[in-house]
Design a protein around this motif. Structure first.
Motif, mmCIF file in Angstrom:
data_model
loop_
_atom_site.group_PDB
_atom_site.id
_atom_site.type_symbol
_atom_site.label_atom_id
_atom_site.label_comp_id
_atom_site.label_asym_id
_atom_site.label_seq_id
_atom_site.Cartn_x
_atom_site.Cartn_y
_atom_site.Cartn_z
ATOM 1 N N ALA A 150 7.055 -4.943 -10.884
ATOM 2 C CA ALA A 150 7.958 -3.952 -11.001
ATOM 3 C C ALA A 150 8.914 -3.968 -9.908
ATOM 4 C CB ALA A 150 7.651 -2.511 -11.535
ATOM 5 N N SER A 151 10.097 -3.933 -9.902
ATOM 6 C CA SER A 151 11.035 -3.455 -8.640
ATOM 7 C C SER A 151 11.284 -2.111 -8.395
ATOM 8 C CB SER A 151 12.399 -4.031 -9.179
ATOM 9 O OG SER A 151 13.098 -3.288 -10.316
ATOM 10 N N GLN A 152 10.661 -1.173 -9.137
ATOM 11 C CA GLN A 152 10.541 0.090 -8.661
ATOM 12 C C GLN A 152 9.214 0.389 -8.458
ATOM 13 O OE1 GLN A 152 13.016 2.671 -11.587
ATOM 14 N NE2 GLN A 152 13.232 0.678 -12.507
ATOM 15 N N PRO A 153 8.652 1.217 -7.333
ATOM 16 C CA PRO A 153 7.408 1.461 -7.094
ATOM 17 C C PRO A 153 6.836 2.456 -8.335
ATOM 18 C CG PRO A 153 8.858 1.787 -5.124
ATOM 19 C CD PRO A 153 9.538 1.581 -6.206
ATOM 20 N N TYR A 154 5.611 2.248 -8.731
ATOM 21 C CA TYR A 154 4.988 3.062 -9.436
ATOM 22 C C TYR A 154 5.575 2.918 -11.196
ATOM 23 C CZ TYR A 154 4.129 5.306 -4.991
ATOM 24 O OH TYR A 154 3.874 5.661 -3.937
ATOM 25 N N ARG A 155 6.124 1.677 -11.194
ATOM 26 C CA ARG A 155 6.474 1.214 -12.614
ATOM 27 C C ARG A 155 5.817 0.016 -13.235
ATOM 28 N NH1 ARG A 155 11.243 3.612 -14.536
ATOM 29 N NH2 ARG A 155 10.204 3.098 -16.516
ATOM 30 N N GLY A 156 4.986 -0.386 -12.479
ATOM 31 C CA GLY A 156 4.416 -1.657 -12.809
ATOM 32 C C GLY A 156 2.992 -1.547 -13.188
ATOM 33 N N ASN A 157 2.156 -2.364 -12.593
ATOM 34 C CA ASN A 157 0.661 -2.527 -12.930
ATOM 35 C C ASN A 157 -0.142 -2.330 -11.416
ATOM 36 O OD1 ASN A 157 -1.808 -2.557 -13.956
ATOM 37 N ND2 ASN A 157 -1.629 -4.799 -14.877
ATOM 38 N N PRO A 158 -0.716 -1.084 -11.206
ATOM 39 C CA PRO A 158 -1.378 -1.100 -9.766
ATOM 40 C C PRO A 158 -2.777 -1.930 -9.704
ATOM 41 C CG PRO A 158 -1.778 0.585 -11.262
ATOM 42 C CD PRO A 158 -0.973 0.060 -12.095
ATOM 43 N N LEU A 159 -2.882 -2.383 -8.437
ATOM 44 C CA LEU A 159 -3.935 -3.094 -8.119
ATOM 45 C C LEU A 159 -4.655 -2.620 -6.818
ATOM 46 C CD1 LEU A 159 -5.570 -5.998 -8.413
ATOM 47 C CD2 LEU A 159 -3.964 -6.872 -6.708
ATOM 48 N N ALA A 160 -5.810 -2.556 -6.998
ATOM 49 C CA ALA A 160 -6.543 -1.950 -5.572
ATOM 50 C C ALA A 160 -7.031 -3.491 -4.956
ATOM 51 C CB ALA A 160 -7.931 -1.111 -5.981
ATOM 52 N N VAL A 161 -6.718 -3.337 -3.717
ATOM 53 C CA VAL A 161 -7.149 -4.574 -2.827
ATOM 54 C C VAL A 161 -8.046 -4.104 -1.751
ATOM 55 C CG1 VAL A 161 -6.340 -6.484 -1.638
ATOM 56 C CG2 VAL A 161 -5.062 -5.779 -3.506
ATOM 57 N N VAL A 162 -9.270 -4.774 -1.489
ATOM 58 C CA VAL A 162 -10.163 -4.674 -0.336
ATOM 59 C C VAL A 162 -10.115 -5.619 0.349
ATOM 60 C CG1 VAL A 162 -12.412 -3.963 0.485
ATOM 61 C CG2 VAL A 162 -11.801 -2.932 -1.638
ATOM 62 N N LEU A 163 -9.442 -5.460 1.784
ATOM 63 C CA LEU A 163 -9.475 -6.703 2.709
ATOM 64 C C LEU A 163 -10.801 -6.618 3.399
ATOM 65 C CD1 LEU A 163 -6.347 -5.396 2.578
ATOM 66 C CD2 LEU A 163 -5.883 -7.803 3.660
ATOM 67 N N GLU A 164 -11.392 -7.836 3.856
ATOM 68 C CA GLU A 164 -12.218 -7.926 4.964
ATOM 69 C C GLU A 164 -13.520 -7.524 4.066
ATOM 70 O OE1 GLU A 164 -11.588 -5.823 8.636
ATOM 71 O OE2 GLU A 164 -9.503 -6.861 8.663
ATOM 72 N N ALA A 165 -13.725 -8.086 2.972
ATOM 73 C CA ALA A 165 -14.839 -7.720 2.003
ATOM 74 C C ALA A 165 -16.139 -8.346 2.066
ATOM 75 C CB ALA A 165 -14.367 -8.097 0.447
ATOM 76 N N GLN A 166 -16.469 -9.185 3.224
ATOM 77 C CA GLN A 166 -17.296 -9.814 3.845
ATOM 78 C C GLN A 166 -18.799 -8.929 3.791
ATOM 79 O OE1 GLN A 166 -14.429 -9.958 5.299
ATOM 80 N NE2 GLN A 166 -14.408 -11.378 6.772
ATOM 81 N N GLY A 167 -19.726 -9.186 2.931
ATOM 82 C CA GLY A 167 -21.119 -8.529 3.076
ATOM 83 C C GLY A 167 -21.146 -7.729 1.645
#
Length: 282
Positions: free
Chosen positions: A17-34
C-alpha cells in the motif's frame, strides 16, 4: 536450544500500500540467531498478524540474508508480502546487497530475487510446486464454500508456490467483492479468488484470499497468491503482461499489487512503509 532472551531489532512494516496502515502488516525480527522454530512460532502466534519473519545470516553464499516465515500456526517455505516486507526492513536496517540491483533472499523455497521497481520493491515469483486444474469434487467444494453457483466458477487451478493456494476465477470484480464465504465449509483449503474490473476502473483485477483455520480468515493482501494467479492468467491469455490488482477492499485496506512479465519471469511489486521500529526481547 535458544539463547538467553535478549533485545533484538524489530520492525513492523506495512506492505502493498502507498498509504501507511492500508496494506498488510508484517512483523520482522532482525538478528534472529539462536531462536529455534518453537520460539519463532510462539512469537508469530503472539503478534497475531498473518505472518512474522525472522532474519538470519545466509547459508547460501549468493544470498544476502535467510528468512523464516511463520503464520500464527505454521511455517511457510515462501510467502509474498513477507518477502517484500523483509527486504524492506533489511534495507532499512542498513543492509547492502551483494549483487548489483538485487536483494537475494534465501528461504525454504530457494533463492528469491527482489529488485527496486521505481519507488517500490518487486520479487521474482518462485517456481510452482503444484500447478494445474482442480479436480471436479474439489471444484464443487469450492463453489459450495464460496456460496456461489458452480456455473459462476469460470476456472479453478492449483497455484502452489509456498502456501497451497487454489485459484478461483469469477466473471467480475463485483462478484469477488460480494462474496460471503462459508469458512467452516472450506475445511483446510486456502482459496484465492480473482475477477476482472470493468475498463476504466483504475485497477484490472480484484482479489480476495481466504485462510480458514488460521489467526485470520481473510488476508488483506497476498503476494504469493498474486504471483501464482499472474502465471495462471497470463498463461491462459486472460491477463496482459502488465497489470494492477487491488485487494483488501472489503477490509478497509487499499492494497495495490503491481504485476509484470519480463523475459519469462513474473514480478510482483508493491510499496512498503516501516510503521514501527524498535526492539523485542526474545
Amino acid at each position: 536450544m535458544n539463547l538467553t532472551p535478549r533485545s533484538r531489532p524489530f520492525h513492523q512494516v506495512d506492505v502493498f500500500a502507498s498509504q501507511p496502515y492500508r496494506g498488510n502488516p508484517l512483523a520482522v525480527v532482525l538478528e534472529a540467531q539462536g531462536l529455534d522454530a518453537a520460539a519463532m512460532q510462539r512469537f508469530a502466534n503472539w503478534t497475531n498478524l498473518s505472518e512474522t519473519t525472522f532474519l538470519l545470516p545466509p547459508e547460501d553464499s549468493r544470498a544476502d540474508y535467510k528468512v523464516r516465515i511463520f503464520t500464527g500456526s505454521e511455517e511457510f517455505p515462501f510467502a509474498g508480502h513477507p518477502t517484500l516486507g523483509s527486504a524492506h526492513a533489511w534495507l532499512d536496517a542498513g543492509g547492502v546487497p551483494k549483487a548489483e540491483g538485487y536483494v537475494v533472499q534465501e528461504c525454504a523455497a530457494g533463492l528469491v530475487r527482489v529488485k527496486r521497481d521505481g519507488g517500490r520493491l518487486a520479487f521474482a515469483a518462485p517456481p510452482m510446486t503444484r500447478f494445474g486444474p482442480v479436480e471436479a469434487p474439489v471444484r464443487r467444494h469450492l463453489a459450495e464454500a464460496l456460496r456461489v453457483p458452480a456455473t459462476d466458477v469460470l476456472d479453478a487451478a492449483w497455484l502452489v508456490n509456498g502456501p497451497e493456494w487454489i485459484g478461483v476465477l469469477l466473471g467480475s470484480a463485483e462478484q469477488v467483492l460480494a462474496l460471503k464465504p462459508d469458512f467452516a465449509g472450506m475445511g483446510d483449503l486456502k482459496i484465492g479468488v480473482i475477477g476482472p474490473h470493468a475498463p476504466g476502473a483504475g485497477s484490472d483485477f480484484e482479489v480476495r484470499t481466504f485462510l480458514p483455520g488460521d489467526a485470520v480468515t481473510e488476508d488483506p493482501v497476498t503476494g504469493s497468491f498474486n504471483a501464482g494467479a499472474a502465471r495462471w492468467l497470463m498463461g491462459s491469455g486472460r491477463a496482459p503482461e502488465q497489470y494492477l490488482a487491488t485487494q483488501g477492499t472489503v477490509l478497509g485496506r487499499a492494497g495495490r499489487i503491481h504485476v509484470s512479465a519480463e523475459d519469462g519471469e513474473i514480478w510482483v511489486g508493491g510499496d512498503s512503509t516501516t510503521c514501527i521500529s524498535g526492539a523485542v526481547l526474545l
